[in-house]
Design a protein around this motif. Structure first.
Motif, mmCIF file in Angstrom:
data_model
loop_
_atom_site.group_PDB
_atom_site.id
_atom_site.type_symbol
_atom_site.label_atom_id
_atom_site.label_comp_id
_atom_site.label_asym_id
_atom_site.label_seq_id
_atom_site.Cartn_x
_atom_site.Cartn_y
_atom_site.Cartn_z
ATOM 1 N N LEU A 132 50.179 30.686 41.865
ATOM 2 C CA LEU A 132 51.153 29.801 42.090
ATOM 3 C C LEU A 132 51.672 29.788 43.562
ATOM 4 C CD1 LEU A 132 53.153 29.053 38.901
ATOM 5 C CD2 LEU A 132 51.382 27.556 39.736
ATOM 6 N N ASN A 133 51.547 31.091 44.272
ATOM 7 C CA ASN A 133 52.137 30.962 45.440
ATOM 8 C C ASN A 133 51.318 30.110 46.399
ATOM 9 O OD1 ASN A 133 54.004 32.571 46.989
ATOM 10 N ND2 ASN A 133 52.446 33.479 48.406
ATOM 11 N N GLU A 134 52.204 29.612 47.366
ATOM 12 C CA GLU A 134 51.674 28.232 48.313
ATOM 13 C C GLU A 134 51.155 27.233 47.810
ATOM 14 O OE1 GLU A 134 52.159 28.600 51.490
ATOM 15 O OE2 GLU A 134 52.894 30.428 51.561
ATOM 16 N N SER A 135 51.482 26.798 46.511
ATOM 17 C CA SER A 135 51.105 25.580 45.663
ATOM 18 C C SER A 135 52.371 24.702 46.034
ATOM 19 C CB SER A 135 50.974 25.874 44.358
ATOM 20 O OG SER A 135 52.059 26.296 43.621
ATOM 21 N N ASP A 136 51.969 23.361 45.825
ATOM 22 C CA ASP A 136 53.120 22.307 46.195
ATOM 23 C C ASP A 136 53.465 22.069 44.793
ATOM 24 O OD1 ASP A 136 52.059 22.821 48.869
ATOM 25 O OD2 ASP A 136 50.844 20.941 48.576
ATOM 26 N N ILE A 187 45.645 25.922 45.370
ATOM 27 C CA ILE A 187 44.616 26.292 46.279
ATOM 28 C C ILE A 187 43.817 27.237 45.117
ATOM 29 C CG2 ILE A 187 43.628 27.421 48.163
ATOM 30 C CD1 ILE A 187 46.360 27.177 49.409
ATOM 31 N N ALA A 188 42.773 27.084 44.732
ATOM 32 C CA ALA A 188 41.734 27.711 43.813
ATOM 33 C C ALA A 188 40.404 28.102 44.059
ATOM 34 C CB ALA A 188 41.743 26.772 42.342
ATOM 35 N N LEU A 189 39.815 29.028 43.875
ATOM 36 C CA LEU A 189 38.673 29.602 44.287
ATOM 37 C C LEU A 189 37.981 29.986 43.184
ATOM 38 C CD1 LEU A 189 36.633 29.947 46.761
ATOM 39 C CD2 LEU A 189 37.685 32.583 46.860
ATOM 40 N N PRO A 190 36.930 29.436 42.870
ATOM 41 C CA PRO A 190 35.916 29.794 41.625
ATOM 42 C C PRO A 190 35.164 30.945 41.876
ATOM 43 C CG PRO A 190 35.686 27.418 42.105
ATOM 44 C CD PRO A 190 36.559 27.950 43.418
ATOM 45 N N GLU A 191 34.821 31.427 40.907
ATOM 46 C CA GLU A 191 34.024 32.727 41.059
ATOM 47 C C GLU A 191 32.678 32.499 41.717
ATOM 48 O OE1 GLU A 191 32.176 36.341 38.118
ATOM 49 O OE2 GLU A 191 32.982 34.515 37.178
ATOM 50 N N LEU A 192 32.184 31.420 41.886
ATOM 51 C CA LEU A 192 31.056 31.049 42.729
ATOM 52 C C LEU A 192 31.443 29.716 43.356
ATOM 53 C CD1 LEU A 192 28.005 31.711 40.073
ATOM 54 C CD2 LEU A 192 28.821 33.007 41.826
ATOM 55 N N TRP A 238 56.914 13.987 54.008
ATOM 56 C CA TRP A 238 56.164 15.322 53.887
ATOM 57 C C TRP A 238 56.889 16.236 52.846
ATOM 58 C CZ3 TRP A 238 59.761 14.581 57.633
ATOM 59 C CH2 TRP A 238 60.847 15.433 57.977
ATOM 60 N N GLY A 239 56.101 17.262 52.549
ATOM 61 C CA GLY A 239 56.537 18.369 51.765
ATOM 62 C C GLY A 239 56.085 19.612 51.889
ATOM 63 N N GLY A 240 56.673 20.704 51.355
ATOM 64 C CA GLY A 240 56.057 21.963 51.511
ATOM 65 C C GLY A 240 55.413 22.827 50.326
ATOM 66 N N SER A 241 55.425 23.974 50.599
ATOM 67 C CA SER A 241 54.883 24.481 49.407
ATOM 68 C C SER A 241 55.844 25.808 48.962
ATOM 69 C CB SER A 241 53.379 25.646 49.762
ATOM 70 O OG SER A 241 52.669 24.404 50.223
ATOM 71 N N ILE A 242 55.827 26.075 47.465
ATOM 72 C CA ILE A 242 56.557 27.344 47.216
ATOM 73 C C ILE A 242 55.905 28.561 47.537
ATOM 74 C CG2 ILE A 242 57.350 26.125 45.205
ATOM 75 C CD1 ILE A 242 55.252 27.655 43.421
ATOM 76 N N TYR A 243 56.878 29.563 47.921
ATOM 77 C CA TYR A 243 56.362 30.906 48.185
ATOM 78 C C TYR A 243 57.333 31.919 47.914
ATOM 79 C CZ TYR A 243 59.812 29.596 51.795
ATOM 80 O OH TYR A 243 60.945 29.099 52.397
ATOM 81 N N GLY A 244 57.026 33.098 47.907
ATOM 82 C CA GLY A 244 57.972 34.357 47.186
ATOM 83 C C GLY A 244 57.151 34.965 46.060
ATOM 84 N N TRP A 245 56.324 34.445 45.778
ATOM 85 C CA TRP A 245 55.221 35.401 44.533
ATOM 86 C C TRP A 245 55.963 35.468 43.319
ATOM 87 C CZ3 TRP A 245 50.562 36.193 46.747
ATOM 88 C CH2 TRP A 245 50.386 36.252 48.127
ATOM 89 N N ARG A 246 57.331 35.138 43.083
ATOM 90 C CA ARG A 246 57.630 35.267 41.693
ATOM 91 C C ARG A 246 58.552 34.051 41.506
ATOM 92 N NH1 ARG A 246 57.194 40.546 40.064
ATOM 93 N NH2 ARG A 246 58.732 40.243 38.705
ATOM 94 N N PHE A 247 58.145 33.337 40.417
ATOM 95 C CA PHE A 247 58.673 32.130 40.041
ATOM 96 C C PHE A 247 59.255 32.175 38.618
ATOM 97 C CE2 PHE A 247 55.345 31.467 43.179
ATOM 98 C CZ PHE A 247 56.330 31.523 44.005
ATOM 99 N N PHE A 248 58.851 33.051 37.814
ATOM 100 C CA PHE A 248 59.312 33.157 36.324
ATOM 101 C C PHE A 248 60.192 34.176 36.101
ATOM 102 C CE2 PHE A 248 55.241 31.008 36.737
ATOM 103 C CZ PHE A 248 54.900 29.969 35.902
ATOM 104 N N ASP A 249 61.053 33.704 35.070
ATOM 105 C CA ASP A 249 62.034 34.755 34.612
ATOM 106 C C ASP A 249 62.854 35.545 35.491
ATOM 107 O OD1 ASP A 249 61.005 33.396 31.990
ATOM 108 O OD2 ASP A 249 59.809 35.382 31.803
ATOM 109 N N GLU A 250 63.107 34.916 36.642
ATOM 110 C CA GLU A 250 63.873 35.524 37.713
ATOM 111 C C GLU A 250 65.293 34.862 37.957
ATOM 112 O OE1 GLU A 250 63.085 38.124 39.752
ATOM 113 O OE2 GLU A 250 61.107 38.566 38.698
ATOM 114 N N PRO A 251 66.452 35.031 37.207
ATOM 115 C CA PRO A 251 67.544 34.331 37.372
ATOM 116 C C PRO A 251 67.963 34.555 38.620
ATOM 117 C CG PRO A 251 67.815 36.201 35.838
ATOM 118 C CD PRO A 251 66.336 36.072 36.124
#
Length: 227
Positions: free
Chosen positions: A15-19, A39-44, A99-112
């Motif tokens: 989820l990092n850098e997603s909007d 931003i997603a990159l498939p295996e192929l 305009w809008g930005g992206s979330i960053y910080g790598w940790r978004f779940f269960d972090e009070p």
């Protein structure tokens, strides 16, 4: 979804850098849909062009929103909460953005601790059920509006407590959670490995005329950086 530490960590990476461009509560309270551009990159093959995703949080317990001005040179944490009347006001705010930005910080779940700078009274609190949920998702969007030829910056944040999650594409076809995570983690691995699929040109091509949830986002080019 298996809520072990490794899966939670990989989901945060994906989820990092997603909007986050919308949060919509089901009228019956069964779920909350978080509208994302990822931003997603498939295996192929190349980067996914249609990065619209719906992260559906099942059996939500509570939603909290915090809207504050984000003036240049100042911390938004010093700004008071701007009241939001209801869910429609949240939707209208997202629609009003230039305009809008992206979330960053790598940790978004269960972090009070991610809301440690919040005031006691946020902009809006919606209680869906009396008992709390075992998980929480924190999101934000550093964004802005254009009014009378002038720009004004804001930061809108939120938390949602819930039981479980699923992911869908823009047509509401479910994406296996492991596929969603793997495609997101893979693009970061490819970036660090200097994979040519993450070249500047490849990133620009993936964003050219890419479908977006909001009209204001259609002209934005989001990229994870040069290879």
């Amino acid at each position: 979804m298996e809520w072990d530490d490794a899966t939670r960590e990989r989901l945060g990476v994906a989820l990092n850098e997603s909007d986050v461009v919308g949060v919509r509560l089901d009228p019956a309270g069964a779920f909350v849909d978080v509208l994302l551009h990822v931003i997603a990159l498939p295996e192929l093959g190349p980067l996914v062009k249609d990065g619209r995703r719906i992260m559906r949080l099942m059996r939500p317990a509570e939603l909290r929103f915090l809207l504050r001005r984000d003036p240049v040179g100042e911390q938004s944490a010093t700004q008071p909460a701007i009241p939001l009347a209801d869910e429609e006001a949240v939707e209208n705010f997202f629609d009003s953005l230039a305009w809008g930005g992206s979330i960053y910080g790598w940790r978004f779940f269960d972090e009070p601790g991610l809301t440690s700078d919040w005031p006691a009274d946020p902009s809006l609190r919606i209680s869906v059920r009396t008992e709390g949920g075992p998980h929480s998702f924190y999101w934000f969007n550093e964004c802005g509006v254009e009014r009378d030829g002038k720009s004004e910056a804001f930061c809108i944040e939120g938390t949602i407590t819930f039981d479980d999650l699923a992911v869908f594409d823009a047509e509401e076809r479910e994406i296996p959670i492991e596929t969603f995570i793997a495609d997101g983690v893979r693009q970061w691995d490819a970036l660090y490995a200097h994979d040519e699929r993450l070249s500047v040109d490849a990133q620009r091509e993936s964003q050219h005329r890419a479908p977006k949830w909001r009209k204001w986002a259609e002209g934005a080019e989001s990229a994870v950086g040069p290879v």
